[in-house]
Design a protein around this motif. Structure first.
Motif, short mmCIF file in Angstrom:
data_model
loop_
_atom_site.label_atom_id
_atom_site.label_comp_id
_atom_site.label_asym_id
_atom_site.label_seq_id
_atom_site.Cartn_x
_atom_site.Cartn_y
_atom_site.Cartn_z
N LEU A 146 -17.67 -8.99 56.51
CA LEU A 146 -17.43 -10.07 55.54
C LEU A 146 -18.60 -10.38 54.62
O LEU A 146 -18.44 -11.15 53.67
CB LEU A 146 -17.03 -11.35 56.30
CG LEU A 146 -15.80 -11.25 57.20
CD1 LEU A 146 -15.58 -12.55 57.95
CD2 LEU A 146 -14.56 -10.89 56.38
N ILE B 161 -20.03 -9.61 61.70
CA ILE B 161 -19.58 -10.47 60.60
C ILE B 161 -20.14 -9.98 59.27
O ILE B 161 -19.42 -9.86 58.27
CB ILE B 161 -20.01 -11.94 60.85
CG1 ILE B 161 -19.25 -12.50 62.06
CG2 ILE B 161 -19.75 -12.80 59.61
CD1 ILE B 161 -19.77 -13.85 62.52
N ARG C 156 -15.57 -26.38 55.55
CA ARG C 156 -16.65 -26.10 54.61
C ARG C 156 -17.41 -27.38 54.25
O ARG C 156 -18.62 -27.36 54.01
CB ARG C 156 -16.08 -25.45 53.35
CG ARG C 156 -15.49 -24.05 53.60
CD ARG C 156 -16.58 -22.99 53.69
NE ARG C 156 -16.08 -21.75 54.26
CZ ARG C 156 -15.40 -20.82 53.59
NH1 ARG C 156 -15.11 -21.03 52.32
NH2 ARG C 156 -15.01 -19.72 54.18
N ALA D 209 -20.93 -14.95 54.79
CA ALA D 209 -20.19 -15.28 56.01
C ALA D 209 -21.12 -15.27 57.23
O ALA D 209 -20.98 -16.10 58.13
CB ALA D 209 -19.05 -14.28 56.21
N PHE E 151 -13.02 -18.41 58.75
CA PHE E 151 -12.61 -17.05 58.41
C PHE E 151 -11.09 -16.92 58.53
O PHE E 151 -10.45 -17.68 59.26
CB PHE E 151 -13.26 -16.02 59.35
CG PHE E 151 -14.76 -16.02 59.33
CD1 PHE E 151 -15.46 -16.48 58.22
CD2 PHE E 151 -15.48 -15.57 60.43
CE1 PHE E 151 -16.85 -16.47 58.20
CE2 PHE E 151 -16.87 -15.56 60.42
CZ PHE E 151 -17.55 -16.02 59.30
N SER F 66 -22.97 -18.49 57.36
CA SER F 66 -22.11 -19.55 57.87
C SER F 66 -22.11 -19.54 59.40
O SER F 66 -22.25 -20.60 60.04
CB SER F 66 -20.68 -19.37 57.34
OG SER F 66 -19.79 -20.29 57.93
N TYR F 67 -21.96 -18.37 59.99
CA TYR F 67 -21.97 -18.24 61.44
C TYR F 67 -23.29 -18.73 62.03
O TYR F 67 -23.31 -19.47 63.03
CB TYR F 67 -21.74 -16.78 61.84
CG TYR F 67 -21.89 -16.50 63.31
CD1 TYR F 67 -20.88 -16.84 64.21
CD2 TYR F 67 -23.04 -15.88 63.81
CE1 TYR F 67 -21.02 -16.58 65.57
CE2 TYR F 67 -23.18 -15.62 65.16
CZ TYR F 67 -22.17 -15.97 66.04
OH TYR F 67 -22.31 -15.72 67.39
N CYS G 292 -16.15 -21.36 61.12
CA CYS G 292 -16.60 -20.71 59.88
C CYS G 292 -15.48 -20.62 58.85
O CYS G 292 -15.74 -20.32 57.68
CB CYS G 292 -17.14 -19.32 60.18
SG CYS G 292 -18.49 -19.27 61.37
#
Length: 389
Positions: free
Chosen positions: A150, A146, A370, A154, A109, A157-158, A107
């Motif tokens: 975040l 998450i 990304r 986020a 992070f 994304s996970y 991800c």
């Protein structure tokens, strides 16, 4: 060699195994890989080491990471786990904050965020007295942590990465770029993060082809990509500027290497494994030779260093660390390298291939991840019901 007195066995030191072990202790892949590499370098010239001596050496290198990391490394592997994580087949494995953190690495992070999320998750499970948990429930709780820390983006994304992980689809990452932009470095790092075991360099493919095709048959193959034009047959009366000749020579070499790249992609397709190919020869046209397969997600990208002075500095730095990579020759032909990069970036822009600027290690790695995630998002919606089922 590492000697195990109990088993009376000798095995070679394996950097990859130690890297994984250190990740289980809570270190990031980058930290684990760096420590394992430092230890490997220290062992150069050492004939034999016992496994207990190796552990002491590792502990010495872990001093700067704090008591908690050291304690996790010291813990006997046979210790009864406090929390068991059970998969769909009922198999249980010990919950590990290190492994939990590893699932967040794709991800992109920040390391401190991933550490905090893994610690909070562990603390919640411990506080609630949970000794067993199903994988889907663990994913749901991770997602909630998450989002809380975040935000929803986020969390999405996970979910996308987890949905991809549940699928049987594979990745084909194509990392192009000139010498000095960090292709091999980031290919290795991203392979570790995404658990991809196959990496292929187009430079290595070129070396194999040079053995098969002598210089008299394929002269452009026996030169650097930025000097291939100098091996092209001369045509009387032909005149062209240096940039045009450089492009033509490069494209002729690419055409030859495309055959080998296609063979590597077909092999990975046949074995149904993910693959990273990195090299200067990954012109966007290579995409035409990607196997047609709904289970394969091809992700092209072009790495670049956008400041000439920075590219020169990186080549100089690489020469100090790896003198066999002929940094002096690259510096001598820096103008040619720069022209070739300009051409590659123009072609990437024309064909719609994402460009990832390498101006900072963390940002660049995040940019690569990304780019992969954007490709995944075209196939996976990140639907919670699919991820948590």
């Amino acid at each position: 060699m590492i000697f195990d007195p109990a088993e009376q066995a000798r095995v070679p030191f394996l950097r990859g195994i130690l890297t994984r072990s250190l990740q289980d202790c809570g270190l990031s892949f980058e930290e684990s890989y760096r420590v394992a590499s430092e230890i490997r370098d220290e062992l150069q010239g050492v004939g034999e080491l016992s496994n207990s001596e190796l552990r002491q050496l590792v502990l010495k290198h872990l001093d700067s990471f704090g008591a908690e990391v050291i304690e996790r490394y010291r813990q006997p592997s046979g210790q009864t786990p406090t929390i068991l994580v059970r998969d769909a087949k009922g198999r249980g494995v010990p919950y590990s904050r290190g492994r939990s953190r590893m699932t967040l690495e794709p991800c992109g992070f920040e390391a401190e965020d991933s550490i905090d999320i893994a610690n909070r998750l562990h603390d919640d499970l411990t506080r609630q007295g949970i000794t067993e948990i199903e994988v889907p429930e663990l994913r749901r709780r991770t997602h909630a942590q998450i989002v809380e820390r975040l935000g929803e983006k986020a969390g999405k994304s996970y979910l996308i990465w987890q949905e991809f992980g549940k699928s049987e689809q594979r990745l084909l990452l194509l990392m192009g770029g000139t010498a000095g932009v960090g292709k091999s470095t980031f290919a290795t790092q991203v392979a570790g993060i995404l658990d991809i075991i196959r990496i292929q360099s187009t430079d290595m493919l070129r070396e194999v082809m040079r053995k098969m095709l002598p210089e008299r048959l394929a002269p452009v193959l026996h030169a650097s990509s930025f000097l291939a034009w100098d091996r092209m047959p001369r045509v009387e009366g032909q005149s062209a500027d240096e940039s045009t000749l450089l492009k033509e020579g490069y494209l002729q070499q690419v055409e030859l290497l495309t055959v080998a790249c296609e063979a590597v992609m077909q092999r990975a397709h046949k074995e149904r494994v993910s693959l990273i190919i990195e090299g200067v020869h990954l012109h966007p046209r290579v995409l035409d030779f990607v196997p047609e397969d709904k289970g394969l997600i091809a992700v092209p990208m072009m790495l670049a260093v956008l400041k000439r002075g920075e590219l020169k500095a990186r080549i100089c730095g690489r020469g100090e660390k790896e003198p066999d990579r002929r940094a002096k020759r690259y510096l001598k032909h820096l103008d040619d390298l720069w022209r070739l990069q300009s051409f590659l970036l123009s072609e990437a822009d024309h064909y719609g291939v994402p460009i990832v600027a390498n101006d900072n290690k963390r940002r660049t790695r995040r940019g690569i991840l990304r780019t992969v995630e954007a490709a995944l998002a075209k196939r996976f919606s990140g639907d919670p019901e699919r991820v948590f089922s």
